[in-house]
Design a protein around this motif. Structure first.
Motif, PDB file in Angstrom:
ATOM      1  N   VAL A   1      67.034  83.443  34.200  1.00  0.00           N
ATOM      2  CA  VAL A   1      66.007  83.815  33.238  1.00  0.00           C
ATOM      3  C   VAL A   1      64.774  83.010  33.610  1.00  0.00           C
ATOM      4  CG1 VAL A   1      65.302  83.757  30.815  1.00  0.00           C
ATOM      5  CG2 VAL A   1      67.644  84.412  31.415  1.00  0.00           C
ATOM      6  N   LEU A   2      63.668  83.691  33.843  1.00  0.00           N
ATOM      7  CA  LEU A   2      62.443  83.056  34.320  1.00  0.00           C
ATOM      8  C   LEU A   2      61.311  83.395  33.362  1.00  0.00           C
ATOM      9  CD1 LEU A   2      61.452  82.875  38.016  1.00  0.00           C
ATOM     10  CD2 LEU A   2      59.732  83.057  36.238  1.00  0.00           C
ATOM     11  N   LYS A   3      60.861  82.388  32.627  1.00  0.00           N
ATOM     12  CA  LYS A   3      59.805  82.596  31.634  1.00  0.00           C
ATOM     13  C   LYS A   3      58.461  82.225  32.237  1.00  0.00           C
ATOM     14  CE  LYS A   3      57.096  81.300  28.048  1.00  0.00           C
ATOM     15  NZ  LYS A   3      56.113  80.211  27.934  1.00  0.00           N
ATOM     16  N   LEU A   4      57.521  83.158  32.170  1.00  0.00           N
ATOM     17  CA  LEU A   4      56.164  82.914  32.649  1.00  0.00           C
ATOM     18  C   LEU A   4      55.267  82.659  31.449  1.00  0.00           C
ATOM     19  CD1 LEU A   4      55.643  85.614  35.420  1.00  0.00           C
ATOM     20  CD2 LEU A   4      56.066  83.174  35.706  1.00  0.00           C
ATOM     21  N   GLY A   5      54.671  81.486  31.410  1.00  0.00           N
ATOM     22  CA  GLY A   5      53.772  81.149  30.312  1.00  0.00           C
ATOM     23  C   GLY A   5      52.623  82.121  30.231  1.00  0.00           C
ATOM     24  N   GLY A   6      52.284  82.497  29.009  1.00  0.00           N
ATOM     25  CA  GLY A   6      51.169  83.409  28.799  1.00  0.00           C
ATOM     26  C   GLY A   6      49.853  82.842  29.295  1.00  0.00           C
ATOM     27  N   SER A   7      49.774  81.514  29.376  1.00  0.00           N
ATOM     28  CA  SER A   7      48.538  80.872  29.839  1.00  0.00           C
ATOM     29  C   SER A   7      48.263  81.136  31.319  1.00  0.00           C
ATOM     30  CB  SER A   7      48.600  79.364  29.580  1.00  0.00           C
ATOM     31  OG  SER A   7      49.687  78.793  30.283  1.00  0.00           O
TER      32      SER A   7
ATOM     33  N   SER B   1      57.934  81.825  22.890  1.00  0.00           N
ATOM     34  CA  SER B   1      58.649  82.467  23.993  1.00  0.00           C
ATOM     35  C   SER B   1      59.493  81.470  24.784  1.00  0.00           C
ATOM     36  CB  SER B   1      57.668  83.198  24.910  1.00  0.00           C
ATOM     37  OG  SER B   1      56.645  82.333  25.337  1.00  0.00           O
ATOM     38  N   ASP B   2      59.172  80.173  24.738  1.00  0.00           N
ATOM     39  CA  ASP B   2      60.022  79.170  25.393  1.00  0.00           C
ATOM     40  C   ASP B   2      61.416  79.178  24.775  1.00  0.00           C
ATOM     41  OD1 ASP B   2      57.863  78.315  26.943  1.00  0.00           O
ATOM     42  OD2 ASP B   2      57.413  76.606  25.645  1.00  0.00           O
ATOM     43  N   SER B   3      61.467  79.036  23.452  1.00  0.00           N
ATOM     44  CA  SER B   3      62.767  79.032  22.762  1.00  0.00           C
ATOM     45  C   SER B   3      63.462  80.378  22.881  1.00  0.00           C
ATOM     46  CB  SER B   3      62.592  78.672  21.290  1.00  0.00           C
ATOM     47  OG  SER B   3      62.270  77.311  21.147  1.00  0.00           O
ATOM     48  N   LEU B   4      62.692  81.455  22.843  1.00  0.00           N
ATOM     49  CA  LEU B   4      63.305  82.778  22.995  1.00  0.00           C
ATOM     50  C   LEU B   4      63.917  82.933  24.379  1.00  0.00           C
ATOM     51  CD1 LEU B   4      60.762  85.064  21.127  1.00  0.00           C
ATOM     52  CD2 LEU B   4      62.932  84.118  20.291  1.00  0.00           C
ATOM     53  N   ALA B   5      63.274  82.360  25.400  1.00  0.00           N
ATOM     54  CA  ALA B   5      63.852  82.402  26.746  1.00  0.00           C
ATOM     55  C   ALA B   5      65.145  81.597  26.798  1.00  0.00           C
ATOM     56  CB  ALA B   5      62.849  81.877  27.771  1.00  0.00           C
TER      57      ALA B   5
ATOM     58  N   LEU C   1      56.345  72.334  25.650  1.00  0.00           N
ATOM     59  CA  LEU C   1      57.446  73.135  25.124  1.00  0.00           C
ATOM     60  C   LEU C   1      57.275  73.221  23.616  1.00  0.00           C
ATOM     61  CD1 LEU C   1      60.447  71.572  27.066  1.00  0.00           C
ATOM     62  CD2 LEU C   1      59.336  73.763  27.521  1.00  0.00           C
ATOM     63  N   ASP C   2      57.782  74.299  23.023  1.00  0.00           N
ATOM     64  CA  ASP C   2      57.668  74.427  21.574  1.00  0.00           C
ATOM     65  C   ASP C   2      58.646  73.496  20.860  1.00  0.00           C
ATOM     66  OD1 ASP C   2      60.211  75.799  20.986  1.00  0.00           O
ATOM     67  OD2 ASP C   2      59.320  77.570  21.911  1.00  0.00           O
ATOM     68  N   LYS C   3      58.427  73.333  19.577  1.00  0.00           N
ATOM     69  CA  LYS C   3      59.192  72.367  18.783  1.00  0.00           C
ATOM     70  C   LYS C   3      60.681  72.693  18.694  1.00  0.00           C
ATOM     71  CE  LYS C   3      55.291  71.062  15.913  1.00  0.00           C
ATOM     72  NZ  LYS C   3      54.718  71.091  14.558  1.00  0.00           N
ATOM     73  N   ALA C   4      61.058  73.953  18.816  1.00  0.00           N
ATOM     74  CA  ALA C   4      62.458  74.350  18.670  1.00  0.00           C
ATOM     75  C   ALA C   4      63.212  74.405  19.995  1.00  0.00           C
ATOM     76  CB  ALA C   4      62.539  75.709  17.977  1.00  0.00           C
TER      77      ALA C   4
END
Length: 183
Positions: A3-9, A119-123, A158-161
């Motif tokens: 699973v590869l998450k690409l930051g929206g930034s 989206s970090d936690s969702l990934a 990274l997000d808090k969760a």
């Protein structure tokens, strides 16, 4: 599976197309699920919530739409990468594809509607659902190899969760800067 998450930034940084090309080169023939961040679309949701003061459930739904818009953008740049909405449809596909989260599926799974979950936690959640071997998060922010997850959370990279969602991870977690992916 990866699973590869690409930051929206990455879109705002002007490196999104290069990152997508790098994924295509490095992971051709591999089972990879690309998770889009919400990027500028999610930023607009944050602004709208401040202005209109609507609840977090509404904001969460709108932020998921932001991820879906980014998924469409990714697919527009890589039309041979299919968009997949349901987690069950991601299993056993030996190719690169793009996840566009289904809000109803996330609701049924008990994913809370909160800005602490991006989206970090969702990934991380998705990586657990598909029994991924690795979760790679690609960020536009500077990443030092020695930083732990709690340090990256404190720096708001990274997000808090994220630490909660990845606490019992059976997959490897790799967090890199965009230049590492493109290098």
């Amino acid at each position: 599976m990866i699973v590869l998450k690409l930051g929206g930034s990455l879109a705002a940084a002007g490196t999104l197309a290069n990152c997508l090309d790098s994924i295509e080169r490095k992971f051709a023939g591999s089972a990879v699920v690309v998770v889009p961040g919400g990027g500028l679309f999610a930023d607009q949701v944050r602004l709208a919530q401040r202005q209109w003061r609507f609840d977090d459930v509404t904001a969460h739904r709108m932020a998921l739409l932001a991820m879906q818009q980014m998924a469409l953008l990714f697919n527009g740049l890589k039309p041979h990468w299919p968009i997949v909405r349901r987690v069950a449809d991601l299993q056993n596909l030996p190719s690169i594809r793009i996840w566009s989260p289904d809000p109803n599926e996330l609701d049924r799974a008990g994913v809370a509607a909160s800005w602490d979950i991006t989206s970090d936690s969702l990934a991380a959640w998705l990586a657990g659902q598909v029994s991924a071997g690795e979760l790679i998060l690609v960020k536009s922010a500077a990443i030092e190899g020695s930083e732990g997850l709690s340090e990256l959370t404190a720096r708001q990279i990274l997000d808090k969760a994220f630490c909660d969602y990845s606490a019992e991870a059976r997959y490897k977690i790799t967090i890199i800067n965009q230049h590492t992916l493109n290098g």
